[in-house]
Design an enzyme around this catalytic site. Structure first.
Site, short mmCIF file in Angstrom:
data_model
loop_
_atom_site.label_atom_id
_atom_site.label_comp_id
_atom_site.label_asym_id
_atom_site.label_seq_id
_atom_site.Cartn_x
_atom_site.Cartn_y
_atom_site.Cartn_z
N ILE A 152 0.88 -1.16 0.00
CA ILE A 152 0.00 0.00 0.00
C ILE A 152 0.92 1.21 0.00
O ILE A 152 1.84 1.32 0.83
CB ILE A 152 -0.96 0.00 1.22
CG1 ILE A 152 -1.84 1.26 1.23
CG2 ILE A 152 -0.23 -0.16 2.53
CD1 ILE A 152 -2.94 1.22 2.29
N SER A 153 0.73 2.10 -0.96
CA SER A 153 1.63 3.25 -1.12
C SER A 153 1.55 4.18 0.09
O SER A 153 0.54 4.22 0.80
CB SER A 153 1.25 4.05 -2.37
OG SER A 153 1.46 3.28 -3.52
#
Length: 217
Positions: free
Chosen positions: A63-64
């Site tokens: 997840i960025s």
């Protein structure tokens, strides 16, 4: 009471980190304040959901970090009537942010497990304007084209031709470009009647954009 103060402080720190990294669009900040990142981060890393850092998720993906999500969203300049295509659903966090800004979001991932988990999160949070599907994102979604905005959350060596072709005239695509083991650049592509304009935004690091489907169930 102290728990509530802690949550409020976390949210303030979260928004401050976004602003300090250049996320200044009030609409984007509002959307990111409205979408809690915690449900999109599972297991050991859930307590770090409000930190500005990428975190591991299932299927070897990430997840960025929120500031990158914010900057990519800001670069897309999403309008209320826009139809948006996201390549790489991942945790679903980016699509959830987009759902607060756009009319309709289509999101594709090659991993069935990620699609199932993201779809459940969207349903539980009443995000009914997101269509989630398993597929080869490198091909886009030609049956729903053209799209006003396209966002790619995996790195390609060049902006993928099939995705460029599915971008509406006047549309914007944001895509990380570069070798997967080197520094990549986030590129903003704007389509015009006569061709495409390319603008380099910032250095990033994303997982590679792969063709075909994942082997997970």
């Amino acid at each position: 009471m102290s728990e509530a103060v802690t949550d409020a402080e976390r949210k303030m720190q979260f928004l401050f980190a976004l602003r300090s990294h250049g996320v200044t669009d009030p609409k984007v900040l509002g959307a990111m304040e409205a979408v809690d990142r915690a449900p999109f981060v599972k297991g050991l890393f859930s307590e770090r959901a409000y930190e500005d850092m990428p975190l591991p998720i299932a299927c070897g993906q990430t997840i960025s970090q929120p500031s990158v999500v914010g900057l990519m969203t800001q670069a897309l300049d999403v309008q209320p009537r826009d139809k948006v295509l996201e390549i790489g659903t991942g945790s679903g966090y980016q699509a959830a942010i987009l759902s607060k800004l756009a009319r309709r979001v289509y999101t594709i991932d090659r991993h069935r497990r990620l699609v199932r988990e993201a779809r459940l999160l969207f349903e539980n949070n009443d995000m009914h304007n997101i269509t989630t599907m398993t597929g080869d994102g490198s091909r886009g979604l030609p049956e729903q084209a053209p799209f006003d905005k396209i966002i790619v959350t995996a790195a390609a060596e060049d902006p993928p031709g099939p995705l460029l072709a599915q971008l509406a005239i006047g549309g914007i695509m944001v895509v990380p470009v570069g070798q997967s083991d080197a520094v990549q650049s986030l590129i903003k592509v704007t389509r015009h009647d006569t061709g495409y304009d390319y603008e380099e935004l910032l250095p990033v690091r994303f997982v590679p954009l792969l063709e075909g489907l994942g082997q997970d169930e």
